[in-house]
Design an enzyme around this catalytic site. Structure first.
Site, mmCIF file in Angstrom:
data_model
loop_
_atom_site.group_PDB
_atom_site.id
_atom_site.type_symbol
_atom_site.label_atom_id
_atom_site.label_comp_id
_atom_site.label_asym_id
_atom_site.label_seq_id
_atom_site.Cartn_x
_atom_site.Cartn_y
_atom_site.Cartn_z
ATOM 1 N N GLU A 1 3.458 2.554 9.194
ATOM 2 C CA GLU A 1 2.120 2.218 9.695
ATOM 3 C C GLU A 1 1.349 3.470 10.090
ATOM 4 O O GLU A 1 0.151 3.589 9.820
ATOM 5 C CB GLU A 1 2.213 1.260 10.887
ATOM 6 C CG GLU A 1 2.709 -0.140 10.540
ATOM 7 C CD GLU A 1 1.911 -0.788 9.424
ATOM 8 O OE1 GLU A 1 0.685 -0.573 9.350
ATOM 9 O OE2 GLU A 1 2.523 -1.500 8.596
ATOM 10 N N HIS B 1 -6.334 1.865 4.855
ATOM 11 C CA HIS B 1 -4.994 1.778 5.450
ATOM 12 C C HIS B 1 -4.013 1.130 4.459
ATOM 13 O O HIS B 1 -2.918 1.639 4.227
ATOM 14 C CB HIS B 1 -5.081 0.975 6.753
ATOM 15 C CG HIS B 1 -3.755 0.616 7.342
ATOM 16 N ND1 HIS B 1 -3.167 1.346 8.346
ATOM 17 C CD2 HIS B 1 -2.888 -0.382 7.058
ATOM 18 C CE1 HIS B 1 -1.995 0.821 8.649
ATOM 19 N NE2 HIS B 1 -1.810 -0.246 7.890
ATOM 20 N N GLU B 2 -4.445 0.022 3.843
ATOM 21 C CA GLU B 2 -3.576 -0.660 2.875
ATOM 22 C C GLU B 2 -3.319 0.210 1.648
ATOM 23 O O GLU B 2 -2.221 0.217 1.098
ATOM 24 C CB GLU B 2 -4.171 -2.011 2.451
ATOM 25 C CG GLU B 2 -4.339 -3.034 3.579
ATOM 26 C CD GLU B 2 -3.049 -3.328 4.316
ATOM 27 O OE1 GLU B 2 -1.971 -3.333 3.684
ATOM 28 O OE2 GLU B 2 -3.106 -3.524 5.547
ATOM 29 N N HIS C 1 -0.457 2.388 2.302
ATOM 30 C CA HIS C 1 0.857 1.770 2.019
ATOM 31 C C HIS C 1 1.166 1.845 0.524
ATOM 32 O O HIS C 1 2.284 2.066 0.105
ATOM 33 C CB HIS C 1 0.856 0.300 2.436
ATOM 34 C CG HIS C 1 0.969 0.087 3.917
ATOM 35 N ND1 HIS C 1 1.973 0.634 4.667
ATOM 36 C CD2 HIS C 1 0.206 -0.626 4.782
ATOM 37 C CE1 HIS C 1 1.823 0.268 5.927
ATOM 38 N NE2 HIS C 1 0.754 -0.494 6.027
HETATM 39 ZN ZN LIG Z 1 -0.105 -1.513 7.684
#
Ligand SMILES: [Zn+2]
Length: 418
Positions: A355, A277-278, A281
């Site tokens: 997100e 997930h990171e 980003h």
């Molecule tokens: Zn996040």
């Protein structure tokens, strides 16, 4: 004109108080009426006892926030109508250089605001967070944190304010442009230095220790063409048991940081999903996009301040006889912070979109949603996250989609995948 300006300020100010209260009430009532039922998605992950703990924790926090917000509002009005005329008059009588005047002026306001905030911080850290078993911080660490952050913000604010004032004095027609160049450079420098200079003053950052995990991370990052040098763990467990992971820095200082508490509580598969997930980003350049938005917005704002800051009605609306530019900056900042509050849904919506993009990336990288869903469930349990936020509250404030929404989104992706 003075009257219109004053009335406009009071409308914005009262509007903010009322809207904040309405949102808080909506959210708490929603929680009280829906919070006793375990959402089907969380069956087996959260029990009745945890659920009622979540309700209490959310309500206690919300109550404390309301008290703190109201105290700050009263303080702001007292400063504006009682202290400001006196302070400006006294400073004018001292005949100091304008740079000294702006430093003393904003320094005094920062000290007052800081002192009023301390009791709330102490209550939050040592009473509320302790009650729910989160807080692990000692008084000594709390105090050294405070001293360090006061020194750092005094230095940074001092530098920024002195430079700002110097531009206004020496380049009266074009200061907004030069101040913009300066602030942009300063901000980029700070973003770059923060992970390697400022953050290590508060915590110890080390490359992830678990070798097996490290191997898996390296291959995960190789998939998207990133080097795994930038994965760190941080000893946040010395302050609280809350768990978290975040992405920070730009250029060579770019890195993903995982709390030691997160590493201790999650399975390796879940940690990998959080990392994916990171990485999302990182790959989607979310920090860079935010930075560009800030740079453009600050140019518009500075030009607006330039147009308005020497306008006499701005000062007379608040009963000021003198018109020192620092007082004007303070007054404009009050209008901007009230107006900015009503613009929060825009920023929040953008963050929620980021997100979702990162969650999608986590799915793509790991090929399944299951570990990410499990990680989210554990995060909710570990941090006592509100599972039933009111939709309007979410729309206005939330930087992440509510957990149930995220899990459902991840599930739909799993269905598309197979
Ligand atoms: Zn996040």
């Amino acid at each position: 004109m003075e009257k219109t300006l004053l009335v406009l300020f009071l409308i914005l100010f009262l509007g903010r108080i009322i809207w904040r209260y309405v949102l808080q009430q909506l959210n708490i009532r929603h929680l009280r009426s829906h919070g006793k039922v375990i959402p089907p998605i969380f069956q087996g992950a959260i029990d009745e006892a945890t659920l009622s703990k979540i309700v209490d924790y959310t309500c206690d926090n919300s109550r404390l926030e309301t008290k703190e917000d109201l105290t700050e509002d009263i303080l702001e009005l007292a400063i504006l109508f009682l202290l400001l005329p006196v302070l400006v008059g006294k400073l004018a009588g001292l005949h100091l250089h304008l740079i000294w005047q702006i430093l003393i002026f904003f320094g005094a306001l920062a000290v007052i605001g800081g002192v009023v905030g301390i009791p709330f911080d102490i209550y939050h850290t040592f009473v509320l967070e302790k009650r729910y078993g989160f807080s692990t911080i000692t008084w000594k660490l709390w105090f050294t944190d405070l001293v360090k952050s006061v020194i750092i913000s005094a230095v940074l604010m001092g530098l920024m304010l002195s430079a700002f004032m110097a531009f206004i004095i020496y380049l009266p027609k074009s200061w907004w442009f030069w101040a913009w160049i300066f602030f942009t450079a300063f901000e980029i420098l700070l973003l770059w230095l923060f992970p390697v200079v400022i953050a290590p003053l508060f915590n110890k950052y080390e490359p992830i220790k678990d070798e097996l995990l490290k191997e898996k991370i390296t291959s995960l990052m190789a998939q998207v063409g990133l080097k795994a040098k930038g994965i760190f763990q941080v000893d946040e467990g010395k302050r609280s048991k809350h768990t978290n992971a975040y992405f920070t820095g730009i250029g060579k200082t770019k890195r993903i940081v995982l709390y030691d508490t997160l590493l201790a509580s999650h399975s390796p598969e879940e940690i990998l999903a959080v990392l994916a997930h990171e990485i999302g980003h990182w790959k989607k350049k979310h920090i860079l996009k935010q930075l560009i938005f800030m740079i453009v917005a600050s140019l518009v704002l500075l030009y607006f301040i330039y147009l308005i800051v020497n306008w006499p009605p701005l000062y007379s609306a608040f009963g000021l006889k003198y018109t020192p530019v620092y007082a004007g900056l303070f007054l404009v900042s009050l209008y901007l912070s009230c107006a900015g509050f009503f613009l929060s849904p825009i920023g929040a919506a953008i963050m929620r979109r980021y997100e979702r993009e990162a969650d999608k990336m986590a799915h793509e990288l790991t090929g399944t949603s299951e570990p990410m869903i499990n990680a989210l469930k554990r995060l909710a349990k570990d941090n006592l996250s509100n599972l039933h936020p009111h939709p309007i509250y979410v729309w206005f404030y939330y930087s992440h989609p509510p957990l149930i929404e995220r899990i459902e989104y991840l599930r739909t992706m799993d269905k598309e995948y197979y």
